[in-house]
Design a protein around this motif. Structure first.
Motif, PDB file in Angstrom:
ATOM      1  N   ARG A  14       0.823  -1.518   0.469  1.00 18.14           N
ATOM      2  CA  ARG A  14       0.271  -0.333  -0.402  1.00 18.14           C
ATOM      3  C   ARG A  14       1.246   1.266   0.142  1.00 18.14           C
ATOM      4  O   ARG A  14       2.110   1.606   1.001  1.00 18.14           O
ATOM      5  N   ASN A  15       0.243   2.177  -0.821  1.00 17.10           N
ATOM      6  CA  ASN A  15       1.584   3.334  -0.853  1.00 17.10           C
ATOM      7  C   ASN A  15       0.210   4.125   0.334  1.00 17.10           C
ATOM      8  O   ASN A  15       0.244   5.366  -0.436  1.00 17.10           O
ATOM      9  N   GLU A  16       0.796   4.384   1.078  1.00 16.59           N
ATOM     10  CA  GLU A  16       1.178   4.652   2.353  1.00 16.59           C
ATOM     11  C   GLU A  16       1.433   6.215   2.611  1.00 16.59           C
ATOM     12  O   GLU A  16       1.866   6.616   1.936  1.00 16.59           O
ATOM     13  N   ILE A  17       0.726   7.324   2.197  1.00 16.20           N
ATOM     14  CA  ILE A  17       1.212   8.797   2.815  1.00 16.20           C
ATOM     15  C   ILE A  17       1.663   8.334   3.675  1.00 16.20           C
ATOM     16  O   ILE A  17       2.919   9.666   3.721  1.00 16.20           O
ATOM     17  N   ARG A  18       1.402   7.952   4.836  1.00 16.37           N
ATOM     18  CA  ARG A  18       2.357   8.319   6.077  1.00 16.37           C
ATOM     19  C   ARG A  18       2.857   7.568   6.717  1.00 16.37           C
ATOM     20  O   ARG A  18       2.257   6.178   6.880  1.00 16.37           O
ATOM     21  N   LEU A  19       4.129   7.607   6.736  1.00 14.73           N
ATOM     22  CA  LEU A  19       5.320   6.410   7.075  1.00 14.73           C
ATOM     23  C   LEU A  19       5.789   6.437   8.311  1.00 14.73           C
ATOM     24  O   LEU A  19       6.143   7.017   8.799  1.00 14.73           O
ATOM     25  N   GLU A  20       4.825   5.510   9.958  1.00 13.20           N
ATOM     26  CA  GLU A  20       5.199   5.917  10.768  1.00 13.20           C
ATOM     27  C   GLU A  20       5.212   4.692  12.002  1.00 13.20           C
ATOM     28  O   GLU A  20       5.610   3.613  12.010  1.00 13.20           O
ATOM     29  N   HIS A  21       6.661   5.330  13.270  1.00 16.25           N
ATOM     30  CA  HIS A  21       6.496   3.817  14.176  1.00 16.25           C
ATOM     31  C   HIS A  21       6.956   2.926  13.861  1.00 16.25           C
ATOM     32  O   HIS A  21       6.227   1.324  14.026  1.00 16.25           O
ATOM     33  N   GLY A  22       8.499   2.565  13.115  1.00 22.10           N
ATOM     34  CA  GLY A  22       8.988   1.634  12.544  1.00 22.10           C
ATOM     35  C   GLY A  22       8.132   0.492  11.889  1.00 22.10           C
ATOM     36  O   GLY A  22       7.882   1.199  10.693  1.00 22.10           O
ATOM     37  N   ILE A  23       7.492  -0.687  11.778  1.00 22.88           N
ATOM     38  CA  ILE A  23       7.176  -1.527  11.658  1.00 22.88           C
ATOM     39  C   ILE A  23       5.813  -1.597  10.882  1.00 22.88           C
ATOM     40  O   ILE A  23       5.054  -2.284  10.344  1.00 22.88           O
TER      41      ILE A  23
END
Length: 543
Positions: free
Chosen positions: A281-290
């Motif tokens: 999924r082309n997530e807008i916001r990548l966060e919190h490690g995995i």
């Protein structure tokens, strides 16, 4: 030889070894789905699949992903940071009026440093909101507000009216939709717009860029266009035959193989098809490690049931899956169930319940159990003409049977229907992170400890621990090492992954290493077994 090979491929299809990927859509060149044989061993009502990651456009068009699988995207005008508004914080003020209403006060914005705060102040007062009153205190930037009208609903905007440096200058107002930038707390945002989460690529021996160039060159910019004749739509139309996606979920590979599985495995409703594999999924916001990543491991079960028992099975899987999390948790109170509100539901869902874990930053989903109705099978039937109906003789149903919704039971037998689906969907990455957070403990250093560092321990449930047992020889003599190897081998034969630790380190350091990786059972010659795992070890040795 060729005839013999074709016979083998036919056997693989008929008996459930191998299927052509997306066969009901004409098949996907060079892609295959690995069938149910050999995937699931401990249930007779569930089989497994391993379907292709590459998914053709028509499959995801029929399922609604091409048109519906999107998040709203918003940009901060100051930082150009992009984020999802449904995950963003709300506006906060430092003051309220006597009735408690937030009608005046100041909005606090946080810059990374003093210089950036000054630069933001100039950008806001000169360009974004000319003339508004601001105050800078270090890296804190305050926006002075004259009045504030909160939004009446999520589909309407409220207004923020700012105080002006010069009282003779007309006030400046901006729309407020109920959120500010997560990083800066800035209310200066672009309008939200949909952003499709799927990764698109092309399966074609011809470079698709050449087709784009040709289509663009053939387009006449002087021609009067209608909205349906844009260059982008023409390019998409030319490329559509070779357009594929990296699958956003494993579920669609299950649904399009429904008829194949029921035929080859002779499955009868109720039954499930499970799959574990990569999703993208082309997530807008990548966060919190995995916790949120563009590539993740997904575990899904699609459980097919009759419409009149779907309510019972929905409740059954909700309870079963929630109890699984509680059973393996150190702190069960850090897990909860949360039912989706109507405005949260996916376009296909009849109902949905999330299992959530209290991560260090707050509650986050680790698994969803959804009642998908018969949406998916129906959509693929409409598009391809596939036959997914089930025909079965109705058993005698007692009026007091709590598993049956009598209002949905067909009047005639045999009954013909499209099965409903109860889905359990879990991200393995998030599950791993949740159990690591749940199991992580720190023991304060002893007073006489010169280093003064806390001791880290992972108290993983024995079934989740990567190493089940460690054999720690107290001496390096060959006869002891041979004995240690025999002990480790005997335990491995019982299905417990066991390691032999080198005797080069002191015994205390070897224990500490296994404290940190969560080994539940240690053997140092006299056999030391951790608390709460004796029964688990005994059961494995008795199997």
């Amino acid at each position: 030889m060729a005839q013999k090979f074709r016979a083998l491929l036919d056997l693989c299809k008929r008996r459930g070894f191998l299927y052509q990927s997306a066969e009901i859509y004409g098949g996907l060149r060079g892609a295959y789905d690995y069938g149910p044989l050999g995937h699931v061993y401990f249930r007779d009502d569930v089989v497994g699949l391993d379907t292709s990651i590459i998914t053709p456009h028509p499959v995801l068009k029929a399922s609604g992903h091409v048109d519906e699988f999107s998040d709203l995207l918003v940009d901060c005008m100051l930082t150009r940071e992009r984020f999802r508004p449904d995950k963003a914080p709300t506006l906060d003020f430092t003051a309220t009026d006597s009735s408690g209403c937030k009608t005046s006060g100041k909005i606090l914005m946080l810059a990374p440093d003093k210089l950036t705060a000054k630069q933001w102040q100039q950008l806001i007062t000169d360009q974004i909101a000319p003339g508004i009153k601001t105050t800078v205190e270090g890296k804190k930037l305050w926006l002075h507000v004259a009045s504030y009208a909160p939004p009446l609903s999520e589909h309407q905007a409220g207004n923020i009216v700012f105080s002006m440096i010069n009282s003779t200058v007309p006030s400046h107002s901006i729309p407020y939709h109920g959120y500010v930038s997560p990083e800066t707390q800035s209310p200066f945002l672009t309008p939200s717009r949909p952003f499709n989460l799927m990764f698109k690529t092309f399966l074609d021996p011809i470079d698709p860029v050449e087709r784009i160039i040709q289509t663009t060159q053939q387009h006449d910019p002087t021609q009067q266009e209608t909205p349906s004749q844009t260059v982008r739509e023409k390019v998409d139309e030319v490329l559509r035959p070779s357009t594929v996606y990296l699958r956003p979920e494993t579920a669609q590979g299950v649904f399009i193989n429904f008829e194949q599985v029921t035929r080859t495995m002779k499955m009868k409703v109720p039954f499930g098809i499970a799959q574990v594999g990569k999703s993208f999924r082309n997530e807008i916001r990548l966060e919190h490690g995995i916790f949120r990543t563009p590539e993740f491991e997904q575990m899904e079960l699609e459980y097919f049931v009759s419409p009149w028992t779907s309510g019972y099975w929905y409740d059954h899987w909700r309870k079963l899956r929630y109890n699984w999390w509680l059973t393996h948790a150190c702190h069960p109170d850090d897990f909860r169930q949360r039912d989706h509100q109507a405005n949260e539901m996916a376009h296909y869902a009849v109902g949905c319940t999330d299992v959530e874990f209290k991560y260090p930053w707050g509650w986050g989903e680790v698994e969803g159990v959804a009642h998908r109705g018969n949406y998916d099978l129906t959509q693929h039937m409409k598009t391809t003409g596939a036959k997914f109906e089930v025909i079965e003789d109705l058993p005698r149903i007692e009026d007091e049977d709590a598993t049956v919704d009598m209002s949905m039971v067909p009047k005639e037998s045999p009954a013909k229907y499209i099965p409903h689906v109860i889905e359990s969907s879990c991200g393995l990455n998030r599950a791993m992170l949740a159990f690591l957070c749940d199991a992580f403990h720190q023991i304060p250093a002893a007073e006489d400890d010169k280093n003064g560092q806390p001791r880290n321990i992972l108290k993983l449930h024995p079934q989740l621990a990567p190493v089940k047992c460690a054999v720690l020889p107290l001496t390096g003599k060959p006869e002891f090492l041979s004995l240690a190897q025999k002990v480790a081998q005997s335990i491995r034969k019982r299905g417990l992954y066991t390691v032999i630790e080198s005797q080069k380190l002191r015994i205390g350091k070897r224990y500490y290493r296994h404290d940190e990786i969560g080994t539940p059972c240690l053997d140092d010659g006299s056999v030391t077994i951790r608390e709460h795992v004796q029964q688990y070890i005994d059961n494995k040795l008795l199997e």
